[in-house]
Design an enzyme around this catalytic site. Structure first.
Site, PDB file in Angstrom:
ATOM      1  N   GLY A 217      -4.885  -5.545  -6.123  1.00 22.95           N
ATOM      2  CA  GLY A 217      -4.160  -5.878  -4.658  1.00 22.95           C
ATOM      3  C   GLY A 217      -4.538  -4.745  -3.802  1.00 22.95           C
ATOM      4  CB  THR A 263       0.107  -7.749  -7.953  1.00 20.78           C
ATOM      5  OG1 THR A 263      -0.159  -7.375  -9.199  1.00 20.78           O
ATOM      6  CG2 THR A 263      -0.827  -7.121  -6.882  1.00 20.78           C
ATOM      7  CD  GLU A 267      -1.216  -3.686  -3.272  1.00 21.69           C
ATOM      8  OE1 GLU A 267      -1.179  -3.119  -2.277  1.00 21.69           O
ATOM      9  OE2 GLU A 267      -1.613  -3.519  -4.579  1.00 21.69           O
ATOM     10  CG  HIS A 276       1.152   4.607  -5.645  1.00 24.88           C
ATOM     11  ND1 HIS A 276      -0.141   4.807  -5.489  1.00 24.88           N
ATOM     12  CD2 HIS A 276       1.208   3.054  -5.653  1.00 24.88           C
ATOM     13  CE1 HIS A 276      -0.672   3.807  -5.332  1.00 24.88           C
ATOM     14  NE2 HIS A 276       0.152   2.766  -5.441  1.00 24.88           N
ATOM     15  CG  ASP A 287       8.219   9.160  -3.575  1.00 21.41           C
ATOM     16  OD1 ASP A 287       9.224  10.104  -3.619  1.00 21.41           O
ATOM     17  OD2 ASP A 287       8.569   8.118  -4.259  1.00 21.41           O
TER      18      ASP A 287
END
Length: 728
Positions: A217, A263, A267, A276, A287
């Protein structure tokens, strides 16, 4: 002036080396879930778990993460956040890019599988109890974001399959999958995207990197146009998510261990501004969420416990790389980020006002298109409804036509006498009705010119196809200015070509020139070279064998620096037409619009034209308003009046008829013939053949209701019509 080496014709792509860590097992007591120890884990080097960071490089957005974080921090501080407790519902359209399979087979996923993915999104973003999206961790938060399948398409019509746009890549002219990120960016997404301010676009097909590894993805991160001068219009053509069909949903033919739809959840997190949990770096990279512990990198599989940077890795976070069964957490900080982005970032905020998941009946707006407004006696004209706001009934009036009226949505009409005729369409639904009437719209001639083929690229392209031998940049739909009608054309983005001499062909559907005389091809083009030395070329080739080969070249033209093909002065940037002066035939003294004589192919039943662009590192080439025109056939060639056949040739009997209708030819049949049956409202209800050696052909009219019908006979380039009356 920008040099050729720095013109943005692509960049070498980097790939993250994905690390396989750990074994499948129990990941934390906070989840209360135990994945099966026997579930196989896909080796990390077989798939690219997430291609989002690489995709941003392909998009060439120039938006630095630190700049985005400064903007996000400023928004979160200054915002009143009055909607902090509100629940948001976001409309989704899933573009299924398939190979022509039946629904439920191969790439053409079943509707149930698609719905299962939307269910997963809602479970995960709402931390729904009793599902795999629930957790009882103090770090876990309910995002209060939900997703719905769009019920209304961009034209305002109710979708037969809510939230799903199935695209046959063969009809659309796309190359065979798997699709690379580059091909998604340049071809798939711009050609199929729905308004990204009204829909979240998700593309589902087979995906791969430029190096051939399969991609699970990718997503386009939210952008802020004030940062680094972003081109918001360009970014809008690719905005959304793309997911491999083998990991979409939780039922169907799925790839272990990515069988729970996570997935797409991952996304979607990127789409709403998350990165991430390891910050795409080592322990010193953040992050920007304090409640996701620092970690040294991504984690695969489903380990029981793993530690890095002095703390436990958050293996259960949706923005990690662990197996689907092990994910169940968005943290409070991540939820805050997504909601702030959703309320403030470009296009994301407009999604909150979208009504695409609602069916609010409003009065329809009548509109229609037709295959040609200028025709010859005996030719059929196809009318296509383009009305908005979901009408459910249609009333057409065709004075002088046969039929003279119709309640079909898209009728076909014959005109047997020369003249000028009006057309009107009235559309209705529960909220009211609207009428469009066009006086003098249809001109029918016994002599003169017949425009029998029109393509202005404002609607579906149908059976056009693209030949893209290098699987790179190729023909695509694109919005432009200066069009004679509408806002769309087709182009090849030569400005971004990487190699000299690359070729791409745009190929017409079958064109039947049987019975045609003096055939001319007309089209409009727009082209401004990068410099006066560029020699981008446009060639036209002809196929007479169904498009298998194109041996006949009928046009070869290249820019010579003096306006031979250019429609305006050179421009050292990505050329997009914005006004009439950018197109051929303008008043600037540049290239006239081109006409190609195809008369030598008159009589051929399967002609196809290939428009071929040859790259010389020049600039973008655009085409629009492709027309084919021929002389009206003489009465000695085509008998056009329904009910009148040439003497001693074709007979249709009995008339009136009760059961079977017979068609026969008085003479020696030298070629196969075909004939079609149309009912009283212009709808084709049957097609039949007449083979060599047959004494007659028959039509069984028992299945049809009583009324008048038209038989159209086609033989050796001749067309004949006969009206018959069916009794009961």
């Amino acid at each position: 002036m920008e040099s050729r080496e720095t013109r943005g014709r692509g960049a070498f792509l980097k790939l993250f080396a994905l690390l396989l860590i750990g074994l499948l097992g129990f990941f934390t007591a906070a989840t209360g879930q135990k994945p099966s120890p026997s579930t196989p884990t896909l080796p990390a080097n077989d798939w690219i778990r997430c291609y989002t960071q690489e995709y941003q490089e392909l998009l060439n957005t120039n938006q630095e993460q630190e700049e985005f974080e400064k903007w996000l921090d400023g928004v979160s501080v200054s915002s009143s956040r009055q909607n902090i407790n509100a629940s948001f519902s976001l409309p989704i359209v899933v573009h299924i890019i398939h190979d022509g399979e039946e629904v439920g087979e191969g790439l053409n996923l079943s509707y149930d599988q698609i719905l299962s993915q939307i269910e997963v999104l809602n479970e995960d973003f709402r931390k729904k109890p009793g599902t795999l999206g629930f957790n009882d961790s103090p770090n876990g938060a309910d995002a209060q974001i939900e997703f719905c399948m769009a019920k209304v398409n961009p034209e305002g019509n109710i979708m037969e399959e809510p939230g799903v746009n199935r695209v046959n890549r063969l009809s659309a002219g796309f190359s065979p999958p798997p699709f690379t990120g580059e091909y998604l960016k340049t071809t798939i997404q711009p050609s199929t995207i729905w308004d990204p301010e009204s829909y979240i676009n998700i593309w589902v097909s087979a995906l791969s990197s430029e190096q051939g590894r399969s991609i699970l993805g990718l997503a386009q991160l939210p952008f802020v146009p004030s940062l680094n001068g972003l081109n918001l219009n360009r970014d809008a053509r690719t905005d959304g998510l793309a997911v491999h069909y083998r990991v979409f949903g939780r039922i169907g033919n799925l790839q272990e261990p990515y069988t729970q739809g996570r997935t797409t959840t991952h996304e979607m997190g990127h789409f709403l501004g998350l990165i991430h949990v390891w910050g795409d770096g080592n322990c010193n990279v953040d992050d920007y969420c304090d409640d996701t512990p620092s970690s040294s990198g991504e984690v695969f599989g489903c380990p029981i416990f793993e530690e890095s940077c002095g703390s436990r890795n958050m293996l259960e976070n949706f923005m990690q790389y662990t197996d689907d069964i092990c994910m169940n957490t968005f943290t409070h900080c991540q939820v805050d980020r997504m909601r702030i982005v959703l309320q403030n970032a470009s296009r994301r905020a407009n999604l909150l006002n979208s009504d695409r998941c609602q069916i609010n009946p409003v009065t329809p707006i009548a509109n229609f298109e037709l295959s040609s407004a200028s025709s010859c006696t005996g030719r059929s004209i196809q009318f296509v409804d383009r009305s908005q706001n979901a009408p459910n009934s249609w009333r057409w009036d065709f004075p002088g036509g046969s039929p003279s009226s119709s309640t079909l949505q898209n009728p076909s009409v014959f005109y047997s006498e020369p003249g000028t005729y009006p057309v009107s369409l009235t559309v209705s639904n529960s909220q009211g009705s609207d009428q469009m009437r066009k006086d003098g719209l249809i001109t029918v001639n016994t002599a003169g010119r017949d425009t029998f083929f029109i393509q202005n690229f404002e609607t579906v392209i149908g059976d056009w196809r693209v030949d893209n031998p290098d699987a790179g940049i190729t023909w695509e739909l694109f919005e432009t200015g200066g069009n004679t009608e509408g806002v769309k054309s087709v182009r090849v983005q030569g400005f971004e070509y990487r190699f000299l001499g690359q070729k791409d062909r745009l190929i017409t559907p079958q064109i039947n020139l049987s019975g045609r005389r003096n055939v001319k091809l007309h089209f409009r083009h727009a082209y401004r070279p990068f410099s006066s030395v560029d020699r981008d070329s446009l060639n036209l080739f002809i196929s007479l064998d169904g498009g298998n080969s194109f041996p006949i070249k009928v046009l070869q033209i290249a820019e010579n620096g003096q306006g031979a093909f250019a429609t305006n002065t050179p421009i050292d940037e990505d050329f997009i037409p914005i006004e009439d002066a950018d197109w051929c035939g303008n008043t600037n003294g540049f290239a006239e619009c081109l006409t190609v004589d195809l008369s030598q192919f008159a009589g051929e039943a399967d002609v196809r034209v290939a428009f071929e662009v040859v790259n010389d590192f020049g600039n973008n080439i655009y085409l629009d308003d492709i027309l084919l025109v021929s002389d009206c056939p003489s009465p000695s060639v085509v008998t056009s009046t329904p009910g009148a056949l040439q003497p001693d040739s074709w007979q249709v009997y009995p008339n009136p008829v009760i059961g079977k209708l017979f068609v026969s030819y008085e003479g020696i049949l030298t070629h196969p013939a075909s004939f079609s049956l149309f009912n009283s409202v212009g709808q084709k209800v049957g097609e039949y053949g007449y083979s060599l050696g047959d004494d007659f052909a028959e039509i069984n009219l028992d299945p049809f209701p009583a009324g008048s019908y038209i038989v159209r006979i086609q033989y050796k380039g001749e067309t004949h019509y006969k009206k018959v009356l069916l009794h009961r």
